[in-house]
Write a protein that holds these residues in place. Structure first.
Motif, PDB file in Angstrom:
ATOM      1  N   THR A 255      53.948   1.767  47.024  1.00 48.17           N
ATOM      2  CA  THR A 255      53.848   1.436  45.601  1.00 48.17           C
ATOM      3  C   THR A 255      53.908  -0.071  45.387  1.00 48.17           C
ATOM      4  OG1 THR A 255      54.980   3.520  45.073  1.00 48.17           O
ATOM      5  CG2 THR A 255      54.816   1.897  43.324  1.00 48.17           C
ATOM      6  N   THR A 256      54.784  -0.723  46.145  1.00 49.34           N
ATOM      7  CA  THR A 256      54.891  -2.180  46.045  1.00 49.34           C
ATOM      8  C   THR A 256      53.605  -2.858  46.501  1.00 49.34           C
ATOM      9  OG1 THR A 256      57.280  -2.048  46.452  1.00 49.34           O
ATOM     10  CG2 THR A 256      56.226  -4.189  46.778  1.00 49.34           C
ATOM     11  N   VAL A 257      53.038  -2.369  47.602  1.00 54.33           N
ATOM     12  CA  VAL A 257      51.795  -2.950  48.122  1.00 54.33           C
ATOM     13  C   VAL A 257      50.657  -2.752  47.122  1.00 54.33           C
ATOM     14  CG1 VAL A 257      50.033  -2.722  49.921  1.00 54.33           C
ATOM     15  CG2 VAL A 257      52.441  -2.752  50.539  1.00 54.33           C
TER      16      VAL A 257
ATOM     17  N   LEU B 275      55.256   9.029  46.825  1.00 53.32           N
ATOM     18  CA  LEU B 275      54.743   7.923  47.635  1.00 53.32           C
ATOM     19  C   LEU B 275      55.899   7.014  48.054  1.00 53.32           C
ATOM     20  CD1 LEU B 275      51.524   6.851  45.686  1.00 53.32           C
ATOM     21  CD2 LEU B 275      51.650   8.139  47.817  1.00 53.32           C
ATOM     22  N   PRO B 276      55.876   6.506  49.259  1.00 56.61           N
ATOM     23  CA  PRO B 276      56.918   5.554  49.676  1.00 56.61           C
ATOM     24  C   PRO B 276      56.943   4.343  48.754  1.00 56.61           C
ATOM     25  CG  PRO B 276      55.596   6.276  51.557  1.00 56.61           C
ATOM     26  CD  PRO B 276      54.907   6.782  50.332  1.00 56.61           C
ATOM     27  N   HIS B 277      58.142   3.816  48.511  1.00 57.78           N
ATOM     28  CA  HIS B 277      58.270   2.652  47.644  1.00 57.78           C
ATOM     29  C   HIS B 277      57.502   1.450  48.195  1.00 57.78           C
ATOM     30  CE1 HIS B 277      61.030   4.572  44.925  1.00 57.78           C
ATOM     31  NE2 HIS B 277      61.850   4.888  45.917  1.00 57.78           N
TER      32      HIS B 277
ATOM     33  N   ALA C 135      52.243   7.810  37.829  1.00 60.64           N
ATOM     34  CA  ALA C 135      52.585   8.912  36.931  1.00 60.64           C
ATOM     35  C   ALA C 135      52.603  10.257  37.646  1.00 60.64           C
ATOM     36  CB  ALA C 135      51.604   8.956  35.766  1.00 60.64           C
ATOM     37  N   LEU C 136      51.737  10.408  38.654  1.00 58.34           N
ATOM     38  CA  LEU C 136      51.658  11.673  39.381  1.00 58.34           C
ATOM     39  C   LEU C 136      52.532  11.690  40.628  1.00 58.34           C
ATOM     40  CD1 LEU C 136      47.812  12.394  39.220  1.00 58.34           C
ATOM     41  CD2 LEU C 136      49.603  13.428  37.844  1.00 58.34           C
ATOM     42  N   SER C 137      53.217  10.587  40.904  1.00 59.77           N
ATOM     43  CA  SER C 137      53.993  10.491  42.140  1.00 59.77           C
ATOM     44  C   SER C 137      55.136  11.496  42.179  1.00 59.77           C
ATOM     45  CB  SER C 137      54.545   9.076  42.314  1.00 59.77           C
ATOM     46  OG  SER C 137      53.506   8.159  42.551  1.00 59.77           O
ATOM     47  N   TYR C 138      55.765  11.737  41.005  1.00 54.17           N
ATOM     48  CA  TYR C 138      56.859  12.709  40.921  1.00 54.17           C
ATOM     49  C   TYR C 138      56.341  13.938  40.185  1.00 54.17           C
ATOM     50  CZ  TYR C 138      60.126   9.093  42.446  1.00 54.17           C
ATOM     51  OH  TYR C 138      60.780   8.135  43.173  1.00 54.17           O
ATOM     52  N   PRO C 139      56.081  15.043  40.892  1.00 57.74           N
ATOM     53  CA  PRO C 139      55.437  16.209  40.271  1.00 57.74           C
ATOM     54  C   PRO C 139      56.223  16.827  39.117  1.00 57.74           C
ATOM     55  CG  PRO C 139      55.442  16.378  42.672  1.00 57.74           C
ATOM     56  CD  PRO C 139      56.336  15.238  42.317  1.00 57.74           C
TER      57      PRO C 139
ATOM     58  N   MET D 235      61.077   2.009  40.760  1.00 67.35           N
ATOM     59  CA  MET D 235      60.380   0.767  40.415  1.00 67.35           C
ATOM     60  C   MET D 235      59.707   0.866  39.042  1.00 67.35           C
ATOM     61  SD  MET D 235      57.495  -1.219  42.646  1.00 67.35           S
ATOM     62  CE  MET D 235      56.824  -2.792  42.129  1.00 67.35           C
ATOM     63  N   PHE D 236      59.134   2.048  38.742  1.00 68.41           N
ATOM     64  CA  PHE D 236      58.453   2.250  37.474  1.00 68.41           C
ATOM     65  C   PHE D 236      59.076   3.413  36.703  1.00 68.41           C
ATOM     66  CE2 PHE D 236      55.037   0.430  40.184  1.00 68.41           C
ATOM     67  CZ  PHE D 236      54.746  -0.699  39.423  1.00 68.41           C
TER      68      PHE D 236
END
Length: 262
Positions: free
Chosen positions: A191-193, A186-188, A236-240, A1-2
């Protein structure tokens, strides 16, 4: 998404990210302020109701943001620990291999060096692109075969072999954990919520009961910058292993430089 967030330095993508939300907020104040005032003019307590709605929404949303931020930071730290654990497992295997006689020792050290180079040169770039690495199976199988092909001749050799097998099993487990951390995010849906929560909070700020348009822009801008910066940090921190604060392969580089043959 981002995904575009990870394509440039965070100073750039973060500024653009916040600017997009600020543009949305500014347009809302410009276009909605007067129509909203006319719409709610018949409501006797619309100013109080608007303020209460904004406070309630912001409170629930702030709680969700806080929980997401804590989870993201914990996941990032956990992934870093898994990288350190694999590097430590490799060091233990190197130490065990050093007790084996030649030519088994030399062959095993070369195979371990090949694996570490694979992690640094091939696996890490894949992880930085958000892909789960699937290679190195042949290298791991080669290490296993070298260890299990060693035939102990003395009780000491049996102890060394058992130690090497234990160290190898530790490496396999640590490798599995490190690879699994690549896809931990984090689940997509969440993130959408979170994104919708930011937008709804900004939209409610358009209804703030203030007389001055300048003050209205200032208050809406403060809410927008705060919420969007927190959302950006979470994403930014979601994917280590991606982006400007990605986990470094430095523990493996240290092993290559100090413990393994070049």
């Amino acid at each position: 998404m981002f995904n575009l967030i990870y394509s440039a330095p965070y100073a750039v993508t973060g500024t653009v990210f916040v600017a997009v939300f600020l543009l949305f907020a500014s347009l809302g104040v410009l276009l909605v302020r007067r129509p909203a005032a006319r719409m709610f003019s018949r409501e006797q307590h619309w100013r109080a109701m608007t303020t209460l709605a904004l406070q309630t929404c912001a409170s629930f949303f702030a709680l969700l943001l806080a929980l997401a931020a804590i989870t993201t930071v914990e996941n990032h730290g956990d992934a870093r620990n898994k990288v350190s654990a694999e590097a430590s497992a490799i060091a233990v295997l190197i130490r065990a291999a050093s007790e084996l006689p030649q030519p088994t020792r030399g062959k095993l050290e070369q195979e371990i060096a090949s694996y570490v180079r694979y992690v640094v040169n091939e696996s890490w770039p894949q992880q930085r692109r958000g892909k789960t690495p699937t290679g190195a199976v042949e290298i791991i199988s080669g290490i296993q075969q070298t260890i299990f092909s060693f035939e102990p001749r003395t009780p000491k050799d049996e102890i060394i072999l058992a130690s090497s097998i234990t160290a190898f099993q530790g490496l396999v487990e640590a490798r599995r954990e490190r690879i699994s951390a690549t896809s931990e995010t984090l689940p997509h849906l969440l993130t959408t919520v979170l994104t919708l929560g930011v937008l709804i909070t900004i939209a409610l700020s358009w209804l703030l009961p203030v007389q001055s348009r300048g003050v209205h822009w200032l208050l809406t801008g403060a809410i927008t910058v705060t919420a969007s910066l927190i959302l950006f940090t979470i994403v930014a921190l979601s994917y280590p292993f991606r982006g400007g604060v990605a986990i470094s392969p430095s523990p493996y580089l240290v092993l290559l430089e100090t413990r393994l043959p070049h």
